[in-house]
Scaffold this active site. Structure first.
Site, PDB file in Angstrom:
ATOM      1  N   HIS A  26       0.841  -1.202   0.000  1.00 28.46           N
ATOM      2  CA  HIS A  26       0.000   0.000   0.000  1.00 28.46           C
ATOM      3  C   HIS A  26       0.878   1.256   0.000  1.00 28.46           C
ATOM      4  O   HIS A  26       1.728   1.419   0.863  1.00 28.46           O
ATOM      5  CB  HIS A  26      -0.931   0.000   1.219  1.00 28.46           C
ATOM      6  CG  HIS A  26      -2.101  -0.921   1.041  1.00 28.46           C
ATOM      7  ND1 HIS A  26      -3.340  -0.665   1.557  1.00 28.46           N
ATOM      8  CD2 HIS A  26      -2.212  -2.084   0.364  1.00 28.46           C
ATOM      9  CE1 HIS A  26      -4.172  -1.644   1.221  1.00 28.46           C
ATOM     10  NE2 HIS A  26      -3.505  -2.528   0.504  1.00 28.46           N
ATOM     11  N   TYR A  51      -9.087   5.556   7.700  1.00 23.28           N
ATOM     12  CA  TYR A  51      -9.229   5.898   9.122  1.00 23.28           C
ATOM     13  C   TYR A  51     -10.229   7.049   9.164  1.00 23.28           C
ATOM     14  O   TYR A  51      -9.944   8.129   8.647  1.00 23.28           O
ATOM     15  CB  TYR A  51      -7.895   6.358   9.723  1.00 23.28           C
ATOM     16  CG  TYR A  51      -6.865   5.246   9.865  1.00 23.28           C
ATOM     17  CD1 TYR A  51      -6.078   4.834   8.799  1.00 23.28           C
ATOM     18  CD2 TYR A  51      -6.686   4.612  11.095  1.00 23.28           C
ATOM     19  CE1 TYR A  51      -5.142   3.821   8.938  1.00 23.28           C
ATOM     20  CE2 TYR A  51      -5.739   3.601  11.248  1.00 23.28           C
ATOM     21  CZ  TYR A  51      -4.972   3.205  10.175  1.00 23.28           C
ATOM     22  OH  TYR A  51      -4.045   2.206  10.331  1.00 23.28           O
ATOM     23  N   PRO A  60      -4.578   0.084  18.755  1.00 18.54           N
ATOM     24  CA  PRO A  60      -4.319  -0.351  17.374  1.00 18.54           C
ATOM     25  C   PRO A  60      -4.340   0.762  16.314  1.00 18.54           C
ATOM     26  O   PRO A  60      -4.019   0.504  15.155  1.00 18.54           O
ATOM     27  CB  PRO A  60      -5.463  -1.350  17.106  1.00 18.54           C
ATOM     28  CG  PRO A  60      -6.535  -0.975  18.065  1.00 18.54           C
ATOM     29  CD  PRO A  60      -5.862  -0.403  19.273  1.00 18.54           C
ATOM     30  N   LYS A 106       0.762  -0.343  15.108  1.00 20.30           N
ATOM     31  CA  LYS A 106       2.153  -0.457  15.566  1.00 20.30           C
ATOM     32  C   LYS A 106       2.437  -1.660  16.477  1.00 20.30           C
ATOM     33  O   LYS A 106       3.588  -1.906  16.839  1.00 20.30           O
ATOM     34  CB  LYS A 106       2.560   0.826  16.313  1.00 20.30           C
ATOM     35  CG  LYS A 106       2.735   2.024  15.395  1.00 20.30           C
ATOM     36  CD  LYS A 106       4.014   1.896  14.577  1.00 20.30           C
ATOM     37  CE  LYS A 106       4.101   2.903  13.458  1.00 20.30           C
ATOM     38  NZ  LYS A 106       3.902   2.341  12.118  1.00 20.30           N
TER      39      LYS A 106
HETATM   40  C1  PHB Z   1      -6.449  -4.406  10.824  1.00 15.14           C
HETATM   41  O1  PHB Z   1      -6.468  -4.642   9.607  1.00 15.14           O
HETATM   42  O2  PHB Z   1      -6.874  -5.229  11.654  1.00 15.14           O
HETATM   43  C2  PHB Z   1      -5.888  -3.104  11.272  1.00 15.14           C
HETATM   44  C3  PHB Z   1      -5.302  -2.262  10.354  1.00 15.14           C
HETATM   45  C4  PHB Z   1      -4.796  -1.035  10.761  1.00 15.14           C
HETATM   46  C5  PHB Z   1      -4.889  -0.668  12.083  1.00 15.14           C
HETATM   47  C6  PHB Z   1      -5.465  -1.522  13.016  1.00 15.14           C
HETATM   48  C7  PHB Z   1      -5.966  -2.745  12.616  1.00 15.14           C
HETATM   49  O3  PHB Z   1      -4.415   0.547  12.473  1.00 15.14           O
END
Ligand code: PHB
Ligand code: APR
Length: 393
Positions: A75, A204, A296, A300
Site C-alpha cells: 500500500h 481511518y 491499534p 504499531k
Molecule cells: C487491521 O487490519 O486489523 C488493522 C489495520 C490497521 C490498524 C489496526 C488494525 O491501524
C-alpha cells in the site's frame, strides 16, 4: 524430569518468539520455544495486518518472505476521513519511497510455524506452567509441564515473548521494573467479512459519531472496526446494526459502495497503552507484547514487536560470534527508544481520531484543529507518513 540444553529459551510462540528463533537458527544458534497453547489455537487468533517495511525486510532475512511477497498487498497510501471528507496520505511520495504491506498477522505466524517445522525447530506446544528460574545467574533455566511430566530447559538466555498476559514480566521482582499505562475510555468492535473491501487503501475515519476503520486482509476478505463504549457487549451488535453504524461514520460515497455480508468474526477489544521498563532483568529479555502494548490506531503492535526482535537478534549474534555483550547490555535502552516513539504515534493517532466522552470543549477544539493542521500542512503529513511506514531501526 527430562532436561534439554539450548542457547536461548524462548517463552511464547507468537510472532515475536517464532521470528527470533528462526533468525537465530539461520545463524546456527539453537533455541527452544515453549508455547502454552496449541498451534491451531494460536493461528485462530485474529490480529492486525499492516507490516512496516523494516518488518517485511526482517521476514525476508528470516527466509519467510516468499508467500508474504506473493499474497501480501503493497500500500502506497492511506486515507483519513474527517466528518465525511477524504484526505489521502501519500505514504510513498511523502517518505521518498516507503510503503507498508497488508498481510495478516495470522499469515505471518503460519509462515513462521511452517519455516520452523521445515528446519526441524523445537517449538513445544501445550507447555503448561512455564516458569523461568535463576534469572540473575549465568545458568538460567525454564521448567514446564507436559503430558503429566515436568521438563527442564537449560540455557544461556531466556526471552520473554509471551504477550501481555504471559509469565515472564510477572517473574521480575516488582521493585525492579516500572510500568506505564493508559487505558482509553472506549473499545473497538471489529468484524471480519467475506466481502470485497470498500476501498483499495485503508480508511481511518473520524466522525462526530466516533471513529471507524476500513481495513482488509485480501480482495475477498474485509476487516472493519467502529469505536464503541467500553461497556458495550458483542451481543448488543447485530451485523445489521454494525453495518448501519459503520456507514454513518464514513464519507457518503464510500458508504454507498460498501458491500455488506454476514460477519465471520466479531469481537470487542479495549484500547490500552502500556510500557514496562527496563526490558531486561538479569538474563531475561522481554520482547513484544510482553513488554509493551499500543492501541491499534497506528498499526504499531506487531511492528513494535518486530523491532525488539531486530535488536535482540543482532545483540545475540554479536555475543555468540564475537563475544561482544554490548548489544545485550544496551538492548533495553535501544529498544525502548523506538518503543516509546511507536507509543507516541499510537497515542497521538488515537487521541486525534476518536470521540472522547466528557471531553471539555477546548480539548475538542484542539483535537479538530490538530487534524485540520496535519491534513493541511505538507510538513505535518510527512511526519504522519514517516511514522506510519515505520521509523528506522
Ligand atoms: C487491521 O487490519 O486489523 C488493522 C489495520 C490497521 C490498524 C489496526 C488494525 O491501524
Ligand atoms: N507460557 C507459554 N506461552 C505463553 C504464556 C506462558 N505462560 N503466556 C502466553 N503465552 C503465549 C501465548 O499463547 C501467545 O501465543 O505467548 C504468545 C505471545 O504471542 P502474542 O500475544 O501474539 O505476542 P507477540 O508474539 O509479542 O506478538 C506481538 O503484536 O499486533 C500485536 O498484540 C499483537 O500479537 C501481537 C503482538
Amino acid at each position: 524430569m527430562t532436561t534439554i540444553k539450548t542457547k536461548v529459551g524462548i517463552i511464547g510462540g507468537g510472532p515475536s518468539g517464532l521470528l527470533l528463533s528462526q533468525l537465530l537458527d539461520l545463524k546456527g544458534i539453537d533455541s527452544v520455544v515453549l508455547e502454552r497453547k496449541s498451534r491451531e489455537y494460536v493461528l485462530s487468533r485474529i490480529r492486525a495486518g499492516v507490516l512496516e517495511q523494516g518488518f517485511t525486510d526482517l521476514m525476508r532475512e528470516a527466509g519467510v518472505g516468499e508467500r508474504m511477497d506473493r499474497e501480501g498487498e503493497i500500500h502506497d497510501g492511506v486515507v483519513i476521513s474527517d466528518n465525511g471528507v477524504e484526505h489521502r496520505i501519500d505514504l510513498k511520495g511523502l517518505t521518498g519511497g516507503d510503503t507498508v504491506m497488508v498481510y495478516g498477522q495470522t499469515e505471518v505466524t503460519r509462515d513462521l510455524y511452517d519455516a520452523r517445522e521445515a528446519r526441524g525447530g523445537k517449538v513445544i506446544h501445550d507447555a503448561d506452567n512455564v516458569q523461568p528460574h535463576d534469572l540473575t545467574t549465568d545458568a538460567p533455566y525454564l521448567t514446564y509441564e507436559k503430558d503429566g511430566e515436568t521438563h527442564r530447559v537449560d540455557c544461556d538466555f531466556i526471552v520473554g515473548a509471551d504477550g501481555f498476559h504471559g509469565v515472564s514480566r510477572k517473574s521480575i521482582p516488582a521493585d525492579q521494573i516500572r510500568e506505564y499505562e493508559k487505558v482509553y475510555p472506549f473499545g473497538w468492535l471489529g468484524i471480519l467479512s467475506e466481502t470485497k473491501p470498500v476501498n483499495d487503501e485503508l480508511i481511518y475515519a473520524r466522525s462526530d459519531r466516533g471513529f471507524a476503520l476500513c481495513s482488509l486482509r485480501s480482495q475477498v476478505l474485509s476487516r472493519y472496526y467502529v469505536q464503541v463504549p467500553l461497556d458495550d457487549k458483542v451481543e448488543d451488535w447485530s451485523d445489521e446494526r454494525f453495518w448501519d453504524e459503520l456507514k454513518a461514520r464514513l464519507p457518503e460515497d464510500v458508504a454507498a459502495r460498501l458491500e455488506t455480508g454476514p460477519s465471520i468474526e466479531k469481537s470487542i477489544a479495549p484500547l490500552r497503552s502500556f510500557v514496562c521498563e527496563p526490558m531486561r532483568y538479569g538474563n531475561l529479555f522481554l520482547a513484544g507484547d510482553a513488554a509493551h502494548i499500543v492501541p491499534p490506531t497506528g498499526a504499531k503492535g506487531l511492528n513494535s514487536a518486530a523491532s525488539d526482535i531486530y535488536y535482540l537478534y543482532h545483540a545475540m549474534i554479536a555475543y555468540y560470534d564475537e563475544g561482544d555483550a554490548s548489544g545485550l547490555d544496551s538492548y533495553s535502552e535501544t529498544a525502548l527508544r523506538r518503543v516509546w516513539k511507536a507509543q507516541r504515534f499510537s497515542w497521538w493517532m488515537t487521541s486525534m481520531l476518536h470521540q472522547f466522552p466528557y471531553h471539555p470543549e477546548f480539548e475538542q477544539k484542539m483535537q479538530e484543529t490538530e487534524l485540520d493542521y496535519f491534513l493541511g500542512s505538507e510538513a505535518a503529513r510527512i511526519t504522519l507518513a514517516e511514522n506510519y511506514v515505520g521509523l528506522p531501526f
